[in-house]
Design an enzyme around this catalytic site. Structure first.
Site, short mmCIF file in Angstrom:
data_model
loop_
_atom_site.label_atom_id
_atom_site.label_comp_id
_atom_site.label_asym_id
_atom_site.label_seq_id
_atom_site.Cartn_x
_atom_site.Cartn_y
_atom_site.Cartn_z
CG ASP A 145 -1.91 1.17 1.22
OD1 ASP A 145 -1.59 2.21 0.61
OD2 ASP A 145 -3.00 1.04 1.80
CG HIS A 146 1.07 4.38 -3.09
ND1 HIS A 146 -0.11 3.97 -3.66
CD2 HIS A 146 0.97 5.73 -2.96
CE1 HIS A 146 -0.87 5.01 -3.89
NE2 HIS A 146 -0.24 6.10 -3.48
CG HIS A 163 -4.63 4.44 -0.33
ND1 HIS A 163 -3.62 3.50 -0.43
CD2 HIS A 163 -4.89 4.84 -1.61
CE1 HIS A 163 -3.30 3.34 -1.70
NE2 HIS A 163 -4.06 4.13 -2.43
#
Length: 489
Positions: free
Chosen positions: A176-177, A239
């Protein structure tokens, strides 16, 4: 105690000619190389459907780096030595015959191999099977998985089961960036590195928490994916819930992948389920129509898509974490496309003081608010009350003023890294702290699926909102029923 690093000698990059590779992955790997952070012997093999050889791919990568690297990061010598690390093998993940030539190209993996796998959910099983059959899934191999990891709990479990056949949890890195962003990691430093927050970081001290991720863009080139996903799956299911967990989690004993993820998983399991009976009062959905964004006239979602659709491009949710620390504290989540500004932000509003000594002299108090801005700027801001200068003959004048910590200013001498630099380096070195564990993913999907089931049961359809706005007016009502106003400044 310093991190025990276990770097691999080889990196295999699937989707090596895609947009993400050009904009993020190749610039990130180059940045790590230029700063001397990659293992000296590390080779990077790209794999995709394009019929390139090594020379073609190096030319492709050079062009991408010249297009997407900041000017101050371009160094021809570093670029030349980085390109020497790159190799390429044409690969079709849906074709079992593609994997043996790929394994031959990779060669000996005794020194360790990290695989970065970004693919459509329908190809995960065939990709993992193909890697396993040709020996690219052994004990020296770890895999990084880019989202989407399914569209609901059943499809997520299907993908996780397929991955688990070849890669145990300790060699699986779900990306999950957002967790690689510097300001997101500063949430942990802010909470657990400062003693004065902890006594008020609970239901006794905090009135509400707001998390906003707003985008100005529309569909762009993501129509195929986005219309099947929508805002809830695209942004909230990963996110936003990860940000919520970092705000709500209990203090981990250590900064490592097990302790941090244990505490996040507890938060997800404590989320109050939203039912068909409560979904209409606790959620708002919207879909952008025509409007203007920064003075430019833009089309509505249906015109951009070119067909009818009930996909939501906006969602607002009132969530609760049912445990001792957070009982009764609402967490308001809001995300949408074609909104008035681009912003990722967490606003934590503290409860007001129990008694105002200034009321008799006309002084008006506002509750303190802690704002953690993730983008476009990166800062932490605490809004506190202060007295305006003056003789106070007409009464005491109080005003809210910000105490600012600008990360850009405070750490001006440190280079700001994009999230994928950290995540790729952690994948190469084997540190799982910033990656998502399976039980986290499945707990998130359980909560998200309940919301979607509630929408279906009630026949909920997204409300239209004009492009360039903050979403449907019903989203304002979601907070104002509780006497709360969205942090829109």
């Amino acid at each position: 105690m310093p991190l025990t690093r276990n770097p691999v000698a080889k990196l295999l990059l699937f989707g090596a000619t895609g947009d993400l590779a050009q904009r993020m992955l190749l610039p990130s790997l180059y940045g790590l190389h230029a700063d001397g952070l990659l293992p000296p012997e590390l080779t990077i093999t790209g794999a995709a459907r394009h019929d390139y050889d090594d020379k073609d791919y190096r030319a492709f990568a050079k062009k991408a780096l010249h297009s997407f690297l900041p000017e101050d990061r371009k160094d021809e010598k570093a670029l030349g030595t980085f390109l020497e690390r790159l190799f390429y093998q044409p690969t079709d993940l849906s074709d079992p015959a593609s994997f043996q030539p790929l394994a031959d190209k990779i060669g000996d993996i005794a020194g360790g191999l990290a695989i970065y796998l970004s693919t459509a959910p329908s190809l995960f099983e065939s990709a993992i099977e193909g890697l396993h059959k040709v020996g690219l899934a052994g004990n020296t191999v770890r895999v990084g998985l880019e989202k989407p990891l399914g569209y609901d709990l059943p499809t997520s479990r299907e993908i996780n089961d397929a991955v688990a056949k070849a890669f145990p949890e300790d060699r699986t890195f779900r990306i999950d960036h957002y967790l690689g962003k510097e300001t997101v990691q500063n949430i942990l430093a802010l909470r657990f590195g400062n003693s004065f927050f902890e006594p008020v970081w609970n239901a006794q001290g905090i009135d509400n928490v707001q998390i906003t991720i707003s985008e100005m863009v529309g569909l762009e080139d993501r129509a195929g994916y986005y219309d099947g996903a929508g805002a809830l799956r695209d942004m909230v299911a990963n996110h936003m819930l990860q940000l919520l967990a970092l705000i709500a989690m209990e203090p981990p004993a250590r900064y490592d992948g097990t302790d941090i993820r244990d505490e996040k998983a507890k938060v997800f399991r404590s989320l109050r389920m939203i039912t068909p009976e409560t979904v209409n009062q606790d959620t708002v959905t919207g879909q952008y129509g025509d409007g203007a964004v920064k003075g430019a006239i833009v089309k509505g979602y249906l015109d951009e898509l070119g067909q009818p659709s009930n996909t939501e491009t906006f969602v607002a949710i009132k969530a609760h974490v049912d445990n001792w620390r957070w009982q009764g504290v609402p967490f308001y989540l809001r995300t949408g496309k074609r909104m008035t500004t681009r912003r990722s932000e967490i606003a934590i509003q503290f409860k007001p003081v129990p008694h105002s000594m200034f009321a008799g002299r006309g002084g008006q108090l506002q509750p303190n608010t802690l704002v953690i801005r993730l983008q476009p700027e990166e800062y932490v801001q605490l809004l506190v009350m202060a007295k305006e200068p003056g003789l106070d003959r007409e009464g005491v004048r109080l005003r809210e003023v910000p105490l600012n910590l600008s990360l850009d200013a405070e750490f001006a001498g440190s280079r700001r890294r994009i999230a994928y630099e950290r995540l790729l380096l952690d994948l190469i070195e084997g540190d799982q702290a910033l990656f998502v564990r399976r039980d986290e993913v499945e707990a998130q999907w359980t909560w998200i699926d309940a919301i979607r089931a509630g929408w279906t049961a009630n026949g909920t359809r997204p409300k239209s909102y004009p492009s360039g706005s903050w979403g449907p007016s019903a989203a304002i009502g979601l907070t104002e029923r509780d006497g709360v106003t969205w942090q829109d400044d």
